[in-house]
Design a protein around this motif. Structure first.
Motif, mmCIF file in Angstrom:
data_model
loop_
_atom_site.group_PDB
_atom_site.id
_atom_site.type_symbol
_atom_site.label_atom_id
_atom_site.label_comp_id
_atom_site.label_asym_id
_atom_site.label_seq_id
_atom_site.Cartn_x
_atom_site.Cartn_y
_atom_site.Cartn_z
ATOM 1 N N UNK A 250 -17.980 -22.117 34.940
ATOM 2 C CA UNK A 250 -17.965 -21.104 35.989
ATOM 3 C C UNK A 250 -16.631 -21.168 36.718
ATOM 4 N N UNK A 251 -16.306 -20.081 37.420
ATOM 5 C CA UNK A 251 -15.061 -19.981 38.173
ATOM 6 C C UNK A 251 -15.392 -19.666 39.617
ATOM 7 N N UNK A 252 -14.839 -20.430 40.545
ATOM 8 C CA UNK A 252 -15.005 -20.157 41.969
ATOM 9 C C UNK A 252 -13.752 -19.475 42.497
ATOM 10 N N UNK A 253 -13.921 -18.279 43.046
ATOM 11 C CA UNK A 253 -12.814 -17.552 43.654
ATOM 12 C C UNK A 253 -12.394 -16.356 42.824
ATOM 13 N N UNK A 254 -12.534 -15.160 43.411
ATOM 14 C CA UNK A 254 -12.181 -13.917 42.733
ATOM 15 C C UNK A 254 -10.863 -13.337 43.207
ATOM 16 N N UNK B 52 -13.939 -15.513 29.801
ATOM 17 C CA UNK B 52 -15.257 -14.901 29.703
ATOM 18 C C UNK B 52 -16.272 -15.544 30.628
ATOM 19 N N UNK B 53 -15.847 -16.559 31.383
ATOM 20 C CA UNK B 53 -16.757 -17.247 32.293
ATOM 21 C C UNK B 53 -17.021 -16.397 33.533
ATOM 22 N N UNK B 54 -18.204 -16.521 34.149
ATOM 23 C CA UNK B 54 -18.498 -15.751 35.354
ATOM 24 C C UNK B 54 -17.660 -16.226 36.538
ATOM 25 N N UNK B 55 -17.281 -15.252 37.376
ATOM 26 C CA UNK B 55 -16.464 -15.516 38.565
ATOM 27 C C UNK B 55 -17.337 -15.306 39.790
ATOM 28 N N UNK B 56 -17.356 -16.276 40.686
ATOM 29 C CA UNK B 56 -18.153 -16.195 41.902
ATOM 30 C C UNK B 56 -17.203 -16.028 43.089
ATOM 31 N N UNK B 57 -17.301 -14.873 43.756
ATOM 32 C CA UNK B 57 -16.400 -14.513 44.852
ATOM 33 C C UNK B 57 -17.162 -14.478 46.166
ATOM 34 N N UNK B 58 -16.548 -15.062 47.215
ATOM 35 C CA UNK B 58 -17.239 -15.213 48.501
ATOM 36 C C UNK B 58 -17.530 -13.884 49.183
#
Length: 448
Positions: A20-24, A36-42
């Motif tokens: 997973x990726x933190x920060x968009x 292709x990993x999901x991005x989680x944006x605050x």
């Protein structure tokens, strides 16, 4: 305090994911595209500090998109973010998403007490200063260099006592919120030292030098680039990470949902990641500065310069830079003013020591003071919009011989957490380098 609850309680549990990726922001989006990993944006829009927004004259509401009639000032969350240092591959990628314009830098140092403009970089335009300063500055710059430890010492060794006292010291006092006396020198390419150019510049024009002599900007705005990058990502908004259980490999978000992972790519500031993971680094952390950005839309004053931005060593309001979005492109103005040029769109930056933040009352008083100062300079008349943004980790610094960054990376990587980007890696880099960084790291985590 947040706790990790069983899945039967009041929050949604997501499935475990490989990566997973933190920060968009720009880096996270680039990593999301290639991995292709999901991005989680605050927040609820992509781009991070590179996100744009719009405010109509006389109003306060921020609009994520330009209104249909285009009658709004165009601002950015983090002040002017121009794309420099673009290699052909990154430029090709950007232009597949949005058309861009190219610009040649116009910037100066402005001494408001003397009402004097000196083209940037000051050391290459000494002919704008008096002959005594020119003589002393060139003599000192030619003097053999000795060792240095701090940024303040490096500035004096590089540019001499005269230019340091005139510009470099007071400017860096503001720009680093006083840290320049103890932090290590860094980003020397921003203020290149070339004695032969300094001598030429004492007599005649010299070529522009520095890392941002040419830059590009998307014709439809930086937000359009971020939004179109996000269209190629699996991005999930409103997911602010508040705690990470590094043993269980689980992220808890502010909305009480969780996600499990095997590997985590993080663009969050390095100090923030240590906080939310609870991991300990014995070395004292390196410092950072926050920046209060004032975005101002106003009636243009008769003394408003044509520069893209100014470096300000002696502003009474203590800001270190004022930039003019609309001097870069009239696109930043309400549509009815783009041909007339009777308005101006401005950003003003003031640095604060990391961990300190002005109150709402202090921001309001400061905003009034800045508007008054810009009016006194003749830059603006009536201010139609004054909107502030706060960048908590804006500039990152290192103490001399510090190993904090390296130790922090090692601690996080032992738990399969990989820091990337400007704030994740605790370095200065522009948008183009951030895209490249995201591509490289993202591709290494792609599942084949």
């Amino acid at each position: 305090m947040y706790k990790f609850y069983p899945s039967c309680l009041k929050r949604a549990i997501m499935n475990s994911l490989e990566t997973i990726i933190l920060g968009g922001g720009i880096t996270g989006l680039a990593a999301g595209i290639t991995s292709g990993a999901p991005v989680f944006e605050a927040v609820n829009s992509p781009g991070g500090i590179c996100a744009s927004y719009y405010v109509r004259p006389g109003e306060k509401e921020r609009l994520n998109q330009a209104p249909k009639d285009q009658e709004a000032y165009h601002f950015e969350i983090g002040g002017g973010h121009w794309i420099f240092g673009v290699d052909p591959a990154v430029l090709n990628f950007i232009t597949t998403l949005t058309s861009v314009k190219s610009y040649a830098r116009r910037s100066s140092v402005y001494f408001q007490e003397k009402k004097l403009y000196v083209p940037y970089p000051i050391q290459n335009h000494l002919r704008f200063l008096n002959s005594k300063i020119v003589e002393q500055a060139l003599s000192e710059m030619a003097h053999p260099k000795s060792s240095f430890c701090t940024m303040k010492e490096w500035l004096e060794q590089s540019f001499g006592k005269t230019l340091s006292e005139l510009f470099f010291n007071p400017f860096h006092e503001l720009y680093t919120a006083g840290l320049y006396k103890k932090i290590a020198p860094q980003d020397g390419y921003k203020s290149p030292v070339d004695l032969s150019l300094a001598i030429r510049g004492a007599l005649n024009d010299v070529p522009s030098i520095g890392y941002n002599t040419q830059f590009i900007y998307p014709e439809e705005g930086l937000n359009t680039l971020a939004q179109r990058m996000a269209e190629h990502c699996n991005i999930r908004y409103g997911k602010r990470a508040v705690k990470i259980d590094v043993e269980a490999k689980e992220v808890l978000f502010e909305d009480r949902s969780t996600i499990s992972y095997k590997k985590l790519i993080s663009t969050l500031p390095l100090n923030r990641m240590l906080d939310i993971t609870g991991l300990i680094v014995e070395t004292s952390p390196d410092p950072y500065t926050s920046v209060l950005v004032l975005n101002i839309g106003a009636i243009r004053g008769e003394n408003c310069p044509n520069d893209h931005w100014l470096y300000n060593p002696d502003a009474t309001s203590s800001f270190h830079r004022v930039g003019f979005y609309s001097n870069v492109d009239s696109f930043f103005l309400p549509k009815s003013s783009r041909q007339k040029g009777d308005r101006v769109s401005i950003y003003v930056e003031r640095a604060f020591l990391g961990g300190t933040k002005p109150t709402d009352t202090e921001v309001a008083l400061y905003s009034n003071t800045v508007v008054k100062e810009l009016q006194d300079w003749g830059y603006i008349m009536e201010a139609e919009v004054v909107d502030s943004t706060w960048i908590d980790v804006a500039y990152t610094w290192s103490l001399p011989e510090s190993q904090w960054k390296q130790e922090a990376f090692k601690v996080l990587e032992r738990h399969n957490i990989y820091q990337i980007g400007r704030y994740g890696r605790w370095i200065f880099q522009g948008i183009a380098d951030s895209i490249r960084d995201g591509f490289i790291i993202g591709s290494s985590f792609k599942k084949y």
